[in-house]
Write a protein that holds these residues in place. Structure first.
Motif, PDB file in Angstrom:
ATOM      1  N   PHE A 174      47.274 -59.778  26.727  1.00  0.00           N
ATOM      2  CA  PHE A 174      48.411 -60.632  27.075  1.00  0.00           C
ATOM      3  C   PHE A 174      49.459 -60.619  25.955  1.00  0.00           C
ATOM      4  O   PHE A 174      50.665 -60.633  26.217  1.00  0.00           O
ATOM      5  CB  PHE A 174      47.933 -62.058  27.347  1.00  0.00           C
ATOM      6  CG  PHE A 174      47.441 -62.281  28.751  1.00  0.00           C
ATOM      7  CD1 PHE A 174      46.361 -61.557  29.252  1.00  0.00           C
ATOM      8  CD2 PHE A 174      48.048 -63.201  29.585  1.00  0.00           C
ATOM      9  CE1 PHE A 174      45.909 -61.751  30.557  1.00  0.00           C
ATOM     10  CE2 PHE A 174      47.608 -63.406  30.882  1.00  0.00           C
ATOM     11  CZ  PHE A 174      46.529 -62.678  31.369  1.00  0.00           C
ATOM     12  N   THR A 175      48.984 -60.582  24.706  1.00  0.00           N
ATOM     13  CA  THR A 175      49.914 -60.536  23.584  1.00  0.00           C
ATOM     14  C   THR A 175      50.623 -59.185  23.527  1.00  0.00           C
ATOM     15  O   THR A 175      51.832 -59.117  23.274  1.00  0.00           O
ATOM     16  CB  THR A 175      49.176 -60.783  22.262  1.00  0.00           C
ATOM     17  OG1 THR A 175      48.501 -62.045  22.337  1.00  0.00           O
ATOM     18  CG2 THR A 175      50.144 -60.816  21.090  1.00  0.00           C
ATOM     19  N   THR A 209      53.234 -59.033  26.115  1.00  0.00           N
ATOM     20  CA  THR A 209      54.393 -59.807  25.651  1.00  0.00           C
ATOM     21  C   THR A 209      55.273 -58.941  24.761  1.00  0.00           C
ATOM     22  O   THR A 209      56.507 -58.960  24.867  1.00  0.00           O
ATOM     23  CB  THR A 209      53.928 -61.055  24.869  1.00  0.00           C
ATOM     24  OG1 THR A 209      53.148 -61.880  25.720  1.00  0.00           O
ATOM     25  CG2 THR A 209      55.116 -61.845  24.340  1.00  0.00           C
ATOM     26  N   THR A 232      59.037 -57.760  26.002  1.00  0.00           N
ATOM     27  CA  THR A 232      60.175 -58.307  25.255  1.00  0.00           C
ATOM     28  C   THR A 232      60.987 -57.206  24.568  1.00  0.00           C
ATOM     29  O   THR A 232      62.212 -57.299  24.504  1.00  0.00           O
ATOM     30  CB  THR A 232      59.710 -59.342  24.216  1.00  0.00           C
ATOM     31  OG1 THR A 232      58.662 -58.784  23.408  1.00  0.00           O
ATOM     32  CG2 THR A 232      59.219 -60.607  24.894  1.00  0.00           C
ATOM     33  N   MET A 251      64.382 -61.231  21.634  1.00  0.00           N
ATOM     34  CA  MET A 251      63.251 -60.501  22.199  1.00  0.00           C
ATOM     35  C   MET A 251      62.615 -59.526  21.205  1.00  0.00           C
ATOM     36  O   MET A 251      61.387 -59.412  21.128  1.00  0.00           O
ATOM     37  CB  MET A 251      63.691 -59.749  23.469  1.00  0.00           C
ATOM     38  CG  MET A 251      64.159 -60.657  24.582  1.00  0.00           C
ATOM     39  SD  MET A 251      62.842 -61.782  25.137  1.00  0.00           S
ATOM     40  CE  MET A 251      63.793 -63.009  26.042  1.00  0.00           C
ATOM     41  N   ILE A 304      60.346 -61.376  18.767  1.00  0.00           N
ATOM     42  CA  ILE A 304      59.056 -61.725  19.364  1.00  0.00           C
ATOM     43  C   ILE A 304      58.138 -60.509  19.356  1.00  0.00           C
ATOM     44  O   ILE A 304      56.951 -60.595  19.032  1.00  0.00           O
ATOM     45  CB  ILE A 304      59.246 -62.220  20.820  1.00  0.00           C
ATOM     46  CG1 ILE A 304      60.030 -63.528  20.847  1.00  0.00           C
ATOM     47  CG2 ILE A 304      57.892 -62.394  21.510  1.00  0.00           C
ATOM     48  CD1 ILE A 304      60.455 -63.948  22.246  1.00  0.00           C
ATOM     49  N   THR A 305      58.695 -59.364  19.698  1.00  0.00           N
ATOM     50  CA  THR A 305      57.912 -58.135  19.814  1.00  0.00           C
ATOM     51  C   THR A 305      57.168 -57.789  18.543  1.00  0.00           C
ATOM     52  O   THR A 305      55.959 -57.519  18.556  1.00  0.00           O
ATOM     53  CB  THR A 305      58.827 -56.951  20.187  1.00  0.00           C
ATOM     54  OG1 THR A 305      59.442 -57.205  21.443  1.00  0.00           O
ATOM     55  CG2 THR A 305      58.027 -55.662  20.275  1.00  0.00           C
ATOM     56  N   ALA A 338      54.248 -60.032  17.798  1.00  0.00           N
ATOM     57  CA  ALA A 338      53.147 -59.797  18.735  1.00  0.00           C
ATOM     58  C   ALA A 338      52.375 -58.529  18.388  1.00  0.00           C
ATOM     59  O   ALA A 338      51.130 -58.521  18.398  1.00  0.00           O
ATOM     60  CB  ALA A 338      53.688 -59.709  20.161  1.00  0.00           C
ATOM     61  N   LEU A 349      55.434 -67.681  20.601  1.00  0.00           N
ATOM     62  CA  LEU A 349      55.153 -67.135  21.933  1.00  0.00           C
ATOM     63  C   LEU A 349      54.004 -66.116  21.935  1.00  0.00           C
ATOM     64  O   LEU A 349      53.150 -66.154  22.836  1.00  0.00           O
ATOM     65  CB  LEU A 349      56.419 -66.516  22.528  1.00  0.00           C
ATOM     66  CG  LEU A 349      56.332 -66.080  23.992  1.00  0.00           C
ATOM     67  CD1 LEU A 349      55.965 -67.268  24.886  1.00  0.00           C
ATOM     68  CD2 LEU A 349      57.667 -65.473  24.450  1.00  0.00           C
ATOM     69  N   PRO A 350      53.924 -65.180  20.975  1.00  0.00           N
ATOM     70  CA  PRO A 350      52.786 -64.253  20.971  1.00  0.00           C
ATOM     71  C   PRO A 350      51.437 -64.961  20.848  1.00  0.00           C
ATOM     72  O   PRO A 350      50.443 -64.533  21.452  1.00  0.00           O
ATOM     73  CB  PRO A 350      53.060 -63.370  19.747  1.00  0.00           C
ATOM     74  CG  PRO A 350      54.534 -63.421  19.561  1.00  0.00           C
ATOM     75  CD  PRO A 350      54.905 -64.832  19.926  1.00  0.00           C
ATOM     76  N   ALA A 371      50.647 -66.533  24.195  1.00  0.00           N
ATOM     77  CA  ALA A 371      50.142 -65.499  25.104  1.00  0.00           C
ATOM     78  C   ALA A 371      48.682 -65.181  24.803  1.00  0.00           C
ATOM     79  O   ALA A 371      47.873 -64.960  25.721  1.00  0.00           O
ATOM     80  CB  ALA A 371      50.992 -64.230  24.973  1.00  0.00           C
TER      81      ALA A 371
END
Length: 495
Positions: free
Chosen positions: A98-99, A102, A106, A379, A382-383, A386, A467-468, A471
Motif C-alpha cells: 500500500f505504501t 502510494t 503520487t 505529490m 510524498i513519493t 514512501a 500519508l505513506p 498507507a
C-alpha cells in the motif's frame, strides 16, 4: 490459484537493457538536472552537490546488495512488497504494498502536473494557449494506451527517448569540461567528504542529500519487471546495479559540469541570476547549454524535457499497474485485478491507475490548484518518503529472511542490509525534516531554510508527510481483515 494465460505476465520480453530503460527513465535525469540540482545548490551545499548525489548513489548500491540477493530467491511483479512479505510475513508485505502504491501513484501525478505546466508554457509561446490539464490529459490518453500494449513496446519507446536525453546532457556536460569554465574543474570542492557534509545533516548537507534522494525515485522498479524478463534471477540484480550506476554517474558528471561552468566562487549568485531567484530553475542548465554548446542544444533540451516527463509517466504507469496486478493475483484485491489482456499487459491495473490519475487531475483543475506548486511538489515529496520507508522495510526483511534460512554470506545477507537500513533511516529523517522545502508546506511567516523550521508544518503538510505511514497502517489492517484471501500470497512467498 493456478496460473492461466490471463493471470501471468508474458515472460522473456525484457532483457537487462530494457529494464534499465524503464528504471532510468523513471528517474527523469533531465528534469532532475534542470529542477532539483539548482535548488539543491542554493539551499544545500553549493559546489558539493555532485558529491551529495554520489553519496546517495553509494548508499543505494549498499541497499542493492541485499535487494539483489533477495531477487534471486523469488520472482514477483510486486517486487518490494513480495520481498517484505517473504522476510517479515504477509501482513507486513501487504502493508508495504500500500505504501509502494502510494509512492508510484503520487509520483505519476506529480509528473502529470509538471508536464501540463511545461507543455502549456511552451505551446502558449507558439500561440496555442490552453489550460495545463488539457495537455496533461492528452498525455494521459497516450500513456494509458501504450501501457495496454506489450511491455517491450513501451521499453522501445523509452529507449529512444532516454538515449537522446542522456546524450544531450553528456554533450553539454563535456562541452563545459572542454571549455574549463571560469575556474576550471575542482574535484575537491565537489567530492571531498568535508565539503559534502559541511553544514551537518540538520543544515545545508541535509538539504542537498534530501534533494539527491528524491532524484533516485524509481530505481527499485527493476524487480517489478522480473516476471517479464529473460532469466529474472540473473537479469534483475544486474539491471538494478546498472540502473543505479547509470543514474549516479549521470548526476555526478553533469552536476559537476554545471558547477564548473558556473564557477565555484560565484556559484550561488550565478544560479540565482540565471534562474530568476529559483523561480525558473531550468534557466541554469539552459543558459549553460547556450553558453558552452550553442543555441541548438537549448532547443533540443527544451523538447527533451517534455519527452523526459512523458517517459517518466509511462515508466510509473507500468510500475503501479503491475503492483495492482500482483495484489489482485495474490487475493488482496479482487481476482479480476490480477489478470492480463492478450498483449500480456495488466489491463485492470492500468485502468485503475489511469482512473485515479484522471480523477485527481480533474479535482485539482476544478479547485484551481497550481500544477507545479501544488500537484508536482506535494505529490513528489510524498513519493520519496514512501519509497525510502519501504526500502528500510526491505533491508530488514532481507536480514530476517536469510537469518531464518541460514544461507548466504555474512556481508551480502546481514552486514550490507543492516548498514543500508541505518543509512536509509537517516535519509528518511532528512526527507521528513526537510519536507517544508520539498513540498512548500511551511507555515506563513517562517523561513523554511532555517534548521529550526524543520518540523514546522501546517496541517496539510503534516497530512502529506504522514500519508505513506497512513498507507502502511491501512495496508496492515486490510491484510488482517483479508487473512483467508491472503493464502495465495503465503504460497507465493513460501516458494
Amino acid at each position: 490459484m493456478t496460473d492461466t494465460p490471463t493471470s501471468t505476465l508474458k515472460s522473456g520480453k525484457l532483457g537487462v537493457i530494457g529494464i534499465v530503460f524503464f528504471v532510468v527513465a523513471a528517474s527523469a535525469p533531465l528534469i532532475g538536472m534542470t529542477g532539483a540540482v539548482p535548488v539543491a545548490m542554493v539551499l544545500g551545499n553549493g559546489a558539493a552537490v555532485p558529491g551529495a548525489y554520489l553519496a546517495v548513489g553509494l548508499t543505494l548500491l549498499l541497499f542493492t546488495v541485499g535487494y539483489a540477493a533477495m531477487s534471486r530467491t523469488m520472482t514477483n511483479s510486486g517486487a518490494f512488497f513480495a520481498y517484505v512479505g517473504k522476510g517479515l510475513g504477509v501482513n507486513a508485505g501487504v502493508a508495504s504494498a500500500f505504501t509502494a502504491l502510494t509512492a508510484y501513484i503520487t509520483i505519476q501525478l506529480a509528473i502529470y502536473g509538471f508536464f501540463g505546466a511545461v507543455v502549456g508554457g511552451t505551446m502558449a509561446g507558439l500561440g496555442v494557449d490552453l489550460p495545463w490539464f488539457v495537455w496533461s490529459l492528452l498525455a494521459w490518453l497516450i500513456v494509458s494506451g501504450l501501457s495496454l500494449l506489450s511491455v517491450d513496446i513501451g521499453a522501445k519507446v523509452l529507449g529512444v527517448l532516454l538515449t537522446l536525453e542522456i546524450l544531450i546532457l553528456l554533450v553539454v556536460g563535456f562541452a563545459i569540461y572542454i571549455a574549463g569554465g571560469p575556474e576550471g574543474i575542482d574535484f575537491a570542492a565537489s567530492f571531498s567528504p568535508t565539503e559534502i557534509f559541511a553544514g551537518g545533516f540538520a543544515g545545508t548537507a541535509g538539504i542537498a542529500l534530501a534533494f539527491a534522494f528524491a532524484s533516485f525515485i524509481g530505481f527499485e522498479a527493476t524487480a517489478i519487471y522480473g516476471e517479464e524478463s529473460k532469466d529474472p534471477k540473473r537479469t534483475v540484480p544486474i539491471a538494478t546495479y546498472v540502473a543505479i550506476g547509470v543514474i549516479t554517474a549521470l548526476f555526478a558528471i553533469v552536476s559537476l559540469a554545471m558547477v564548473t561552468g558556473l564557477g565555484r566562487s560565484n556559484l550561488i549568485d550565478e544560479v540565482l541570476e540565471r534562474s530568476d531567484g529559483l523561480a525558473a530553475p531550468e534557466g541554469v542548465l539552459f543558459s549553460l547549454a547556450d553558453q558552452y554548446a550553442g543555441g541548438w542544444a537549448v532547443v533540443i533540451m527544451a523538447v527533451l524535457i517534455i519527452t523526459s516527463l512523458f517517459a517518466g509517466l509511462l515508466a510509473f504507469q507500468n510500475a503501479a499497474a503491475r503492483y495492482f496486478f500482483a495484489l489482485g493475483r495474490g487475493g488482496v484485491l479482487p481476482a479480476r485485478v490480477g489478470t492480463t489482456n492478450k498483449a500480456g499487459a495488466p489491463q485492470a491495473g492500468v485502468i485503475i491507475v489511469s482512473s485515479i490519475a484522471a480523477l485527481v487531475m480533474i479535482i485539482f483543475a476544478i479547485v484551481g490548484f497550481d500544477p507545479v506548486l501544488n500537484l508536482f511538489f506535494w505529490m513528489s515529496s510524498i513519493t520519496v518518503i514512501a519509497i525510502v520507508l519501504v526500502e528500510i522495510l526491505v533491508s530488514i526483511a532481507v536480514i530476517v529472511y536469510f537469518v531464518r534460512e541460514k544461507t548466504g554470506n555474512l556481508w551480502v545477507t546481514k552486514i550490507a542490509p543492516a548498514l543500508s537500513a541505518i543509512v536509509l533511516a537517516l535519509g528518511l529523517y532528512l526527507l521528513m525534516s526537510r519536507f517544508n522545502l520539498l513540498a512548500g508546506t511551511v507555515p506563513e511567516g517562517v523561513d523554511p531554510s532555517l534548521p529550526e523550521s524543520s518540523w514546522l508544518l501546517d496541517p496539510l503538510g503534516w497530512f502529506l508527510v504522514l500519508l505513506p505511514f497512513i498507507a502502511l497502517v491501512v495496508g496492515y489492517i486490510v491484510a488482517l481483515i483479508n487473512k483467508k484471501e491472503n493464502e495465495q500470497l503465503v504460497k507465493d512467498f513460501a516458494s
